[in-house]
Design an enzyme around this catalytic site. Structure first.
Site, PDB file in Angstrom:
ATOM      1  N   GLY A 128       0.650  -1.282  -0.008  1.00  0.00           N
ATOM      2  CA  GLY A 128       0.116  -0.231  -0.067  1.00  0.00           C
ATOM      3  C   GLY A 128       1.058   1.170   0.167  1.00  0.00           C
ATOM      4  O   GLY A 128       1.779   1.275  -0.477  1.00  0.00           O
ATOM      5  N   GLU A 129       0.659   2.406   0.866  1.00  0.00           N
ATOM      6  CA  GLU A 129       1.107   3.354   0.831  1.00  0.00           C
ATOM      7  C   GLU A 129       1.891   3.664   2.076  1.00  0.00           C
ATOM      8  O   GLU A 129       1.346   3.903   3.178  1.00  0.00           O
ATOM      9  CB  GLU A 129       0.285   4.526   0.641  1.00  0.00           C
ATOM     10  N   SER A 130       3.336   3.279   2.408  1.00  0.00           N
ATOM     11  CA  SER A 130       4.081   3.453   3.710  1.00  0.00           C
ATOM     12  C   SER A 130       3.804   4.531   4.270  1.00  0.00           C
ATOM     13  O   SER A 130       3.744   4.316   5.626  1.00  0.00           O
ATOM     14  CB  SER A 130       5.584   2.823   3.224  1.00  0.00           C
ATOM     15  N   CYS A 150       6.138  -5.131   0.228  1.00  0.00           N
ATOM     16  CA  CYS A 150       6.241  -3.998  -0.551  1.00  0.00           C
ATOM     17  C   CYS A 150       6.344  -2.829   0.706  1.00  0.00           C
ATOM     18  O   CYS A 150       7.430  -2.496   1.390  1.00  0.00           O
ATOM     19  CB  CYS A 150       4.940  -3.764  -1.438  1.00  0.00           C
ATOM     20  N   ARG A 170      12.776   3.338  -1.782  1.00  0.00           N
ATOM     21  CA  ARG A 170      11.584   3.270  -2.102  1.00  0.00           C
ATOM     22  C   ARG A 170      11.195   3.603  -3.345  1.00  0.00           C
ATOM     23  O   ARG A 170      12.315   4.139  -4.064  1.00  0.00           O
ATOM     24  CB  ARG A 170      10.921   4.416  -1.117  1.00  0.00           C
ATOM     25  N   ILE A 220       4.902  -3.779  -7.881  1.00  0.00           N
ATOM     26  CA  ILE A 220       3.902  -2.605  -8.270  1.00  0.00           C
ATOM     27  C   ILE A 220       4.414  -1.381  -7.460  1.00  0.00           C
ATOM     28  O   ILE A 220       4.660  -1.335  -6.064  1.00  0.00           O
ATOM     29  CB  ILE A 220       2.590  -2.723  -7.809  1.00  0.00           C
ATOM     30  N   ARG A 221       5.248  -0.424  -8.205  1.00  0.00           N
ATOM     31  CA  ARG A 221       5.867   0.736  -7.494  1.00  0.00           C
ATOM     32  C   ARG A 221       6.790  -0.002  -6.404  1.00  0.00           C
ATOM     33  O   ARG A 221       6.939   0.742  -5.242  1.00  0.00           O
ATOM     34  CB  ARG A 221       4.791   1.779  -7.142  1.00  0.00           C
ATOM     35  N   HIS A 241       4.716  -8.634  -4.312  1.00  0.00           N
ATOM     36  CA  HIS A 241       3.210  -8.812  -3.837  1.00  0.00           C
ATOM     37  C   HIS A 241       2.817 -10.512  -4.166  1.00  0.00           C
ATOM     38  O   HIS A 241       2.317 -10.740  -5.017  1.00  0.00           O
ATOM     39  CB  HIS A 241       2.211  -8.042  -4.540  1.00  0.00           C
ATOM     40  N   GLU A 291       0.523 -12.057  -2.721  1.00  0.00           N
ATOM     41  CA  GLU A 291      -0.846 -12.520  -2.627  1.00  0.00           C
ATOM     42  C   GLU A 291      -1.742 -11.913  -3.924  1.00  0.00           C
ATOM     43  O   GLU A 291      -2.840 -12.469  -3.950  1.00  0.00           O
ATOM     44  CB  GLU A 291      -1.475 -11.258  -1.631  1.00  0.00           C
TER      45      GLU A 291
END
Length: 188
Positions: free
Chosen positions: A47-49, A79, A106, A133-134, A168, A170
């Site tokens: 997600g967004e750390s 991630c 990052r 992903i990013r 990821h 998952e």
């Protein structure tokens, strides 16, 4: 076995589905009171750390989770979760749990358009699919055991009972990483 999944932001539901498929019960951590439940391990999802770190602190959950990890609670991080665990961030001055002796870069693979899929070897697990992903990567692994590399960059590590990866798992149908976590990290 009960797995506590940080459910304040990110792709936590996908992790829950996988662990439940493998026979675990999942509990969601959304507020400080949720940390009082009994559970055997944590999941720190992608997600967004920055958002996750900020919310964990604002919700007064951060210090409790950090203490549990430092006391040996197993943790599965992907991630953004890897960023939250990292002792150092190469391109960011923020600090989070700092329980994993690695330096992480990052957004190392660029923007969303830089996302990609590959297959690679993961030590103790075998060949696996990897969806980035990013994604960050691990610039320095220090004392952590390197489990996977992608294009010469470290993308998965283990340190004690902490398993962290840039990608990821998952999002892919392969469940070997989750079984490794349950069998070796949690119960080993």
């Amino acid at each position: 076995m009960r797995i506590a999944v940080s459910a304040i932001q990110g792709d936590f539901q996908e992790h829950e589905k996988v662990f439940e498929e493998l026979g675990a019960e999942c509990v969601e951590l959304r507020q400080k009171a949720d940390l009082d439940q009994d559970y055997d391990a944590f999941v720190l999802p992608g997600g967004e750390s920055t958002v996750q770190g900020k919310l964990l602190k604002e919700l007064d959950m951060f210090d409790i989770i950090k203490e549990k990890i430092e006391a040996g609670m197993p943790v599965f991080a992907t991630c953004a979760g890897l960023i939250l665990l990292a002792e150092h961030l190469e391109n960011d001055d923020r600090e989070y749990f700092r329980t994993l002796p690695v330096t992480v870069r990052r957004n190392a693979y660029g923007r969303q358009l830089g996302s990609f899929f590959t297959r690679g070897e993961m030590k103790h697990v075998g060949e696996i699919p990897m969806t980035f992903i990013r994604a960050p990567y691990i610039a320095e692994a220090d004392e952590a055991e390197v489990l996977a590399e992608t294009d010469g960059r470290v993308t998965a590590v283990r340190y004690g009972r902490q398993l962290a990866m840039s990608f990821h798992p998952e999002l892919d149908p392969d469940r070997k990483i989750y079984r490794y976590f349950i069998d070796e990290v949690m119960n080993g």
